[in-house]
Design a protein around this motif. Structure first.
Motif, PDB file in Angstrom:
ATOM      1  N   VAL A   1       0.484  -0.889   0.354  1.00 40.82           N
ATOM      2  CA  VAL A   1      -0.127   0.341  -0.063  1.00 40.82           C
ATOM      3  C   VAL A   1       0.811   1.118   0.100  1.00 40.82           C
ATOM      4  CG1 VAL A   1      -1.700   1.098   1.614  1.00 40.82           C
ATOM      5  CG2 VAL A   1      -1.948  -0.851   1.055  1.00 40.82           C
ATOM      6  N   THR A   2       0.411   1.687  -0.804  1.00 42.62           N
ATOM      7  CA  THR A   2       1.617   3.846  -1.083  1.00 42.62           C
ATOM      8  C   THR A   2       0.852   4.607  -0.107  1.00 42.62           C
ATOM      9  OG1 THR A   2       1.990   2.200  -3.309  1.00 42.62           O
ATOM     10  CG2 THR A   2       2.373   4.924  -2.512  1.00 42.62           C
ATOM     11  N   GLN A   3       1.243   5.782   0.210  1.00 39.53           N
ATOM     12  CA  GLN A   3       0.524   6.715   0.683  1.00 39.53           C
ATOM     13  C   GLN A   3       1.212   7.727   0.489  1.00 39.53           C
ATOM     14  OE1 GLN A   3      -0.515   5.872   5.242  1.00 39.53           O
ATOM     15  NE2 GLN A   3      -0.728   8.756   5.192  1.00 39.53           N
ATOM     16  N   TYR A   4       0.471   8.496  -0.075  1.00 40.42           N
ATOM     17  CA  TYR A   4       0.897  10.271  -0.314  1.00 40.42           C
ATOM     18  C   TYR A   4       0.361  11.175   0.649  1.00 40.42           C
ATOM     19  CZ  TYR A   4       1.660   7.760  -5.131  1.00 40.42           C
ATOM     20  OH  TYR A   4       2.923   7.226  -5.817  1.00 40.42           O
ATOM     21  N   SER A   5       0.961  11.770   0.547  1.00 38.27           N
ATOM     22  CA  SER A   5       1.263  12.814   2.522  1.00 38.27           C
ATOM     23  C   SER A   5       1.801  14.081   1.854  1.00 38.27           C
ATOM     24  CB  SER A   5       1.491  11.811   3.734  1.00 38.27           C
ATOM     25  OG  SER A   5       1.162  11.215   4.037  1.00 38.27           O
TER      26      SER A   5
ATOM     27  N   SER B   1       2.129   8.376  -9.365  1.00 38.98           N
ATOM     28  CA  SER B   1       3.220   7.866 -10.265  1.00 38.98           C
ATOM     29  C   SER B   1       2.341   6.818 -11.337  1.00 38.98           C
ATOM     30  CB  SER B   1       3.749   6.889  -9.201  1.00 38.98           C
ATOM     31  OG  SER B   1       3.907   5.722  -8.513  1.00 38.98           O
ATOM     32  N   PHE B   2       0.779   5.793 -10.511  1.00 43.16           N
ATOM     33  CA  PHE B   2       0.518   4.874 -11.216  1.00 43.16           C
ATOM     34  C   PHE B   2      -0.908   5.942 -11.709  1.00 43.16           C
ATOM     35  CE2 PHE B   2      -3.048   1.492 -11.815  1.00 43.16           C
ATOM     36  CZ  PHE B   2      -2.116   1.119 -14.007  1.00 43.16           C
ATOM     37  N   GLY B   3      -2.046   6.466 -12.866  1.00 34.29           N
ATOM     38  CA  GLY B   3      -3.109   6.112 -12.642  1.00 34.29           C
ATOM     39  C   GLY B   3      -3.564   7.875 -12.802  1.00 34.29           C
ATOM     40  N   ASN B   4      -2.322   8.324 -12.170  1.00 35.14           N
ATOM     41  CA  ASN B   4      -2.311   9.987 -12.013  1.00 35.14           C
ATOM     42  C   ASN B   4      -3.492  10.492 -11.625  1.00 35.14           C
ATOM     43  OD1 ASN B   4       0.011   9.875 -13.562  1.00 35.14           O
ATOM     44  ND2 ASN B   4      -0.786  10.288 -15.609  1.00 35.14           N
ATOM     45  N   TYR B   5      -3.727  10.173 -10.478  1.00 36.08           N
ATOM     46  CA  TYR B   5      -5.077  11.334  -9.576  1.00 36.08           C
ATOM     47  C   TYR B   5      -4.093  12.183  -8.485  1.00 36.08           C
ATOM     48  CZ  TYR B   5      -6.885   6.213  -9.996  1.00 36.08           C
ATOM     49  OH  TYR B   5      -7.479   5.236 -10.791  1.00 36.08           O
ATOM     50  N   PRO B   6      -5.077  12.920  -8.845  1.00 35.25           N
ATOM     51  CA  PRO B   6      -4.242  14.795  -7.878  1.00 35.25           C
ATOM     52  C   PRO B   6      -4.223  14.418  -6.346  1.00 35.25           C
ATOM     53  CG  PRO B   6      -6.279  15.002  -8.964  1.00 35.25           C
ATOM     54  CD  PRO B   6      -5.881  13.114  -9.702  1.00 35.25           C
TER      55      PRO B   6
ATOM     56  N   LYS C   1      -4.334  -0.160  -4.693  1.00 37.79           N
ATOM     57  CA  LYS C   1      -3.633   0.055  -3.229  1.00 37.79           C
ATOM     58  C   LYS C   1      -2.868   1.952  -2.688  1.00 37.79           C
ATOM     59  CE  LYS C   1      -4.268  -4.583  -2.716  1.00 37.79           C
ATOM     60  NZ  LYS C   1      -5.453  -4.500  -3.304  1.00 37.79           N
ATOM     61  N   TYR C   2      -3.260   2.785  -3.230  1.00 37.00           N
ATOM     62  CA  TYR C   2      -3.225   3.870  -3.015  1.00 37.00           C
ATOM     63  C   TYR C   2      -4.276   4.917  -2.296  1.00 37.00           C
ATOM     64  CZ  TYR C   2       0.231   4.165  -7.091  1.00 37.00           C
ATOM     65  OH  TYR C   2       1.241   4.018  -7.935  1.00 37.00           O
ATOM     66  N   TYR C   3      -3.608   5.658  -0.944  1.00 33.07           N
ATOM     67  CA  TYR C   3      -3.931   6.258  -0.008  1.00 33.07           C
ATOM     68  C   TYR C   3      -3.159   7.943  -0.920  1.00 33.07           C
ATOM     69  CZ  TYR C   3      -5.541   3.128   2.728  1.00 33.07           C
ATOM     70  OH  TYR C   3      -6.540   2.545   4.006  1.00 33.07           O
TER      71      TYR C   3
END
Length: 140
Positions: free
Chosen positions: A80-84, A97-102, A122-124
């Motif tokens: 799981v990856t978390q962008y904070s 990095s995958f899917g380009n979700y802002p 599996k991105y937060y």
């Protein structure tokens, strides 16, 4: 009369005649120098868990840097990856990095932050987790 080196402001000596016009001209020079400086604001906000929200500022930033209260911008445990947090510029939001979700962007009236979980990748998106403290630096 002498003048300062950088802005040519008046530096009176005992024998100089002090004139109101000299003070006014110095104030105009100072005002012009201050207007040319970028606006910099450091602050905090607490996430509310909404999918997207704006953290209001009184200017449109040219750059925004956000990280969580622990100073973390990105973490991963392998599954799981978390962008904070990260650095966002006008027209260049922080995206996964995958899917380009802002997950962080500059808005017209502040900083746009997000909270979401994408099971398929599996991105937060974690710049607005409820009750989480965040730090920001905005430059205008």
């Amino acid at each position: 009369m002498n003048y300062t080196e950088n802005y040519q402001l008046n530096q009176w000596e005992k024998t100089d005649r002090v004139l109101m016009e000299d003070f006014n001209e110095d104030n105009r020079k100072i005002e012009a120098a201050l207007n040319g400086m970028p606006k910099v604001i450091a602050g905090t906000y607490t996430g509310d868990g909404a999918a997207s929200r704006i953290i209001p500022l009184d200017f449109i930033p040219k750059a925004v840097f956000v990280w969580n209260g622990n100073g973390v911008m990105y973490s991963s445990n392998g599954s799981v990856t978390q962008y904070s947090g990260g650095l966002a510029l006008p027209g260049i939001p922080c995206t996964t990095s995958f899917g380009n979700y802002p997950y962080l962007a500059i808005a017209e009236n502040g900083i746009q932050v997000y909270y979401a979980y994408y099971e398929n990748i599996k991105y937060y998106l974690s710049t607005n987790v409820a009750n989480e403290k965040y730090l920001y630096l905005a430059i205008g």
